[in-house]
Design a protein around this motif. Structure first.
Motif, PDB file in Angstrom:
ATOM      1  N   SER A 187     -10.873 -17.677 -15.136  1.00 26.85           N
ATOM      2  CA  SER A 187     -10.664 -18.239 -16.268  1.00 26.85           C
ATOM      3  C   SER A 187      -9.244 -17.545 -16.360  1.00 26.85           C
ATOM      4  N   LEU A 188      -9.228 -16.591 -15.927  1.00 28.89           N
ATOM      5  CA  LEU A 188      -7.018 -16.374 -15.676  1.00 28.89           C
ATOM      6  C   LEU A 188      -6.548 -16.734 -14.200  1.00 28.89           C
ATOM      7  N   SER A 189      -5.569 -17.224 -14.747  1.00 30.08           N
ATOM      8  CA  SER A 189      -5.038 -17.648 -13.144  1.00 30.08           C
ATOM      9  C   SER A 189      -4.421 -16.304 -13.286  1.00 30.08           C
ATOM     10  N   PRO A 190      -4.128 -16.169 -11.531  1.00 34.42           N
ATOM     11  CA  PRO A 190      -3.126 -14.485 -11.228  1.00 34.42           C
ATOM     12  C   PRO A 190      -1.819 -14.598 -11.916  1.00 34.42           C
ATOM     13  N   LEU A 191      -1.224 -15.284 -12.627  1.00 36.84           N
ATOM     14  CA  LEU A 191       0.029 -14.384 -13.094  1.00 36.84           C
ATOM     15  C   LEU A 191      -0.391 -14.039 -14.300  1.00 36.84           C
TER      16      LEU A 191
ATOM     17  N   TYR B  76     -14.252 -14.953  -5.983  1.00 37.29           N
ATOM     18  CA  TYR B  76     -13.148 -15.717  -4.749  1.00 37.29           C
ATOM     19  C   TYR B  76     -12.296 -14.478  -3.886  1.00 37.29           C
ATOM     20  N   PRO B  77     -11.884 -13.796  -4.330  1.00 39.49           N
ATOM     21  CA  PRO B  77     -10.980 -12.282  -3.807  1.00 39.49           C
ATOM     22  C   PRO B  77     -11.812 -11.889  -2.434  1.00 39.49           C
ATOM     23  N   GLY B  78     -13.193 -11.898  -3.441  1.00 35.74           N
ATOM     24  CA  GLY B  78     -14.160 -10.740  -2.779  1.00 35.74           C
ATOM     25  C   GLY B  78     -15.209 -11.745  -1.727  1.00 35.74           C
ATOM     26  N   ASN B  79     -14.786 -12.782  -1.721  1.00 30.92           N
ATOM     27  CA  ASN B  79     -15.179 -14.194  -0.270  1.00 30.92           C
ATOM     28  C   ASN B  79     -14.117 -14.664  -0.142  1.00 30.92           C
ATOM     29  N   LEU B  80     -12.682 -13.564   0.111  1.00 27.35           N
ATOM     30  CA  LEU B  80     -11.782 -13.971   1.357  1.00 27.35           C
ATOM     31  C   LEU B  80     -11.198 -15.718   1.283  1.00 27.35           C
ATOM     32  N   VAL B  81     -11.020 -16.262  -0.091  1.00 26.33           N
ATOM     33  CA  VAL B  81     -11.079 -17.531  -0.714  1.00 26.33           C
ATOM     34  C   VAL B  81     -10.482 -17.592  -1.684  1.00 26.33           C
ATOM     35  N   ILE B  82      -9.347 -18.767  -1.278  1.00 30.55           N
ATOM     36  CA  ILE B  82      -8.922 -19.143  -2.515  1.00 30.55           C
ATOM     37  C   ILE B  82      -9.286 -19.965  -3.747  1.00 30.55           C
ATOM     38  N   ASP B  83      -9.083 -19.512  -4.882  1.00 30.76           N
ATOM     39  CA  ASP B  83     -10.299 -19.978  -6.694  1.00 30.76           C
ATOM     40  C   ASP B  83      -8.960 -21.586  -6.379  1.00 30.76           C
ATOM     41  N   PRO B  84      -9.977 -22.580  -6.069  1.00 29.12           N
ATOM     42  CA  PRO B  84      -9.435 -24.177  -6.679  1.00 29.12           C
ATOM     43  C   PRO B  84      -8.825 -24.585  -7.104  1.00 29.12           C
ATOM     44  N   ALA B  85      -9.365 -23.274  -8.182  1.00 27.82           N
ATOM     45  CA  ALA B  85      -8.210 -23.997 -10.327  1.00 27.82           C
ATOM     46  C   ALA B  85      -6.804 -23.200  -9.631  1.00 27.82           C
ATOM     47  N   PHE B  86      -6.532 -22.507  -9.355  1.00 22.02           N
ATOM     48  CA  PHE B  86      -5.389 -21.582  -9.365  1.00 22.02           C
ATOM     49  C   PHE B  86      -4.890 -21.689  -7.762  1.00 22.02           C
ATOM     50  N   THR B  87      -3.803 -22.837  -7.210  1.00 23.73           N
ATOM     51  CA  THR B  87      -3.170 -23.430  -6.237  1.00 23.73           C
ATOM     52  C   THR B  87      -1.800 -23.591  -6.559  1.00 23.73           C
ATOM     53  N   SER B  88      -1.871 -23.696  -7.577  1.00 26.62           N
ATOM     54  CA  SER B  88      -0.017 -24.005  -7.999  1.00 26.62           C
ATOM     55  C   SER B  88       1.282 -23.310  -6.894  1.00 26.62           C
ATOM     56  N   PRO B  89       2.486 -23.733  -7.062  1.00 26.08           N
ATOM     57  CA  PRO B  89       3.358 -22.500  -6.477  1.00 26.08           C
ATOM     58  C   PRO B  89       3.404 -20.907  -6.864  1.00 26.08           C
TER      59      PRO B  89
END
Length: 396
Positions: A340-344, A38-51
């Motif tokens: 499968s891993l969140s940003p954190l 997702y980062p390479g395509n300049l979009v956010i993974d819809p699985a990880f959109t929490s605050p």
């Protein structure tokens, strides 16, 4: 004359430590691209959109993204002068040694792209280093002017593109970018064929970035680093120089303000936001350097210098090692954790891996003179097999 008979020149430990610090920042950025398509395509993974996910991405954008590449490039230019000194100390001609070294870097970069990670920097550094090699005898004033012109050209091109170029004409629509990101993540979970194909498929974008942004930026920083190396900027640092505080007082407010604009303006997906980051990143990177230098020379935090220096001394091995670890953790030839891993969790993993590299680097250098990749590159550079083990210390 053999490599064993040439006494190694004293290292500038501060440069090694700063290189280790920059290596961590590079990895924090790279691991996000290793972990998902997702980062390479300049979009956010819809699985990880929490605050929390958004906060982690925002903090990385403000404090890390696009900052450490500048510092790493500057240190590369500084080390170029140390290579010149090393050749002189060995009584060897610098020109053939450096040309072999540049060729070795490029070959390692090609192998890195094909088998480990498509976001390689070595294949960009090698051609830029050829220009640095050609300019090695220029005066400091000329080097600074060329560096300023290159950096100004990059900034001007970004501003003009942001103001007058419609990115929608060549960037995919959001829904297409999401589909591409999902497909890229799935490819990461495949075997060697899919992974290598994905790496090679990203070559056009890598080359475009190298020609328009990363290459000129790297060369500008190389030239600044070469001037700093000639003047031995880091050879006699005490940590209490007033200039370090002045750099902090200027670099942090301006640099962080630019980073905030970059982040709120959309990050790497928006040209004007990137232009703001390019304009202010050198000041923030300088403030980081001033802070780390002050900490490394303070009695209470001097351990930071000892912790970072071994990793920076074998930075090439660690850089390639980070990509190998990412390959094993995230792709289908290893544990298949892509997507499968969140940003954190991804940031925590980067920290864990880097701490392990600090420990392994220190342990390795107790018995060896070079890291494995440095040893190979030195063999190419000097044209003969270098010593592998550290010479035992005489007792009594």
């Amino acid at each position: 004359m053999t490599d064993q008979l040439v006494a190694p020149r004293p290292r500038v430990v501060d440069v090694d430590a700063l290189r280790g610090f920059a290596l961590f920042g590079i990895f924090v950025v790279n691991i996000t691209f290793m972990a998902s398509g997702y980062p390479g395509n300049l979009v956010i993974d819809p699985a990880f959109t929490s605050p929390l996910d958004d906060a982690v991405r925002g903090l990385s954008s403000v404090f890390v993204d696009m900052k450490f590449y500048v510092l790493f490039s500057f240190l590369f230019g500084y080390s170029f002068t140390l290579q010149m000194e090393s050749a002189a100390a060995a009584g060897a001609a610098f020109e053939p040694r450096m040309l072999r070294r540049i060729a070795g870097l490029f070959v390692l970069g090609v192998l890195h792209i094909v088998f480990l990670y498509g976001g390689d920097v070595l294949t960009t550094y090698a051609p830029a280093c050829l220009v640095l090699f050609w300019m090695r005898r220029c005066r400091d004033r000329t080097a600074l002017r060329v560096a300023a012109a290159l950096y100004g050209l990059v900034l001007a091109s970004l501003l003009l593109s942001g103001l007058f170029l419609d990115t929608a004409s060549f960037l995919p629509a959001p829904e297409v970018a999401q589909a591409n990101a999902e497909q890229a993540t799935s490819a990461m979970l495949g075997g060697w064929g899919e992974i290598i194909g994905q790496h090679l498929g990203g070559l056009p974008l890598l080359i475009l970035q190298a020609l328009t942004l990363q290459g000129p930026t790297a060369l500008a920083m190389f030239l600044l680093g070469m001037v700093a190396g000639r003047r031995q900027l880091f050879a006699r640092v005490r940590g209490d120089e007033p200039i370090l505080r002045r750099v902090q007082w200027i670099g942090f407010p301006v640099g962080l303000a630019g980073s905030a604009v970059f982040t709120l303006g959309g990050g790497t997906g928006h040209t004007l936001a990137v232009a703001v980051s390019v304009a202010t990143t050198p000041l923030l990177a300088a403030a980081y350097v001033a802070t780390v230098l002050r900490m490394m020379h303070s009695p209470r935090t001097a351990w930071i210098r000892s912790a970072l220096a071994p990793a920076g001394r074998i930075a090439l091995t660690n850089y390639l090692g980070q990509s190998a670890i990412g390959l094993v953790i995230f792709t289908g030839v290893g544990f298949g954790a892509a997507g499968s891993l969140s940003p954190l969790a991804t940031m925590a993993l980067a920290l864990l891996v880097f701490v392990a590299q600090l420990w392994v680097s220190a342990l390795w250098l107790r018995r060896h003179r070079y890291g494995p990749a440095e040893w190979i590159l030195r063999w190419v550079t000097i044209g003969r097999r270098p010593a592998w083990r550290t010479l035992p210390t005489a007792v009594g």
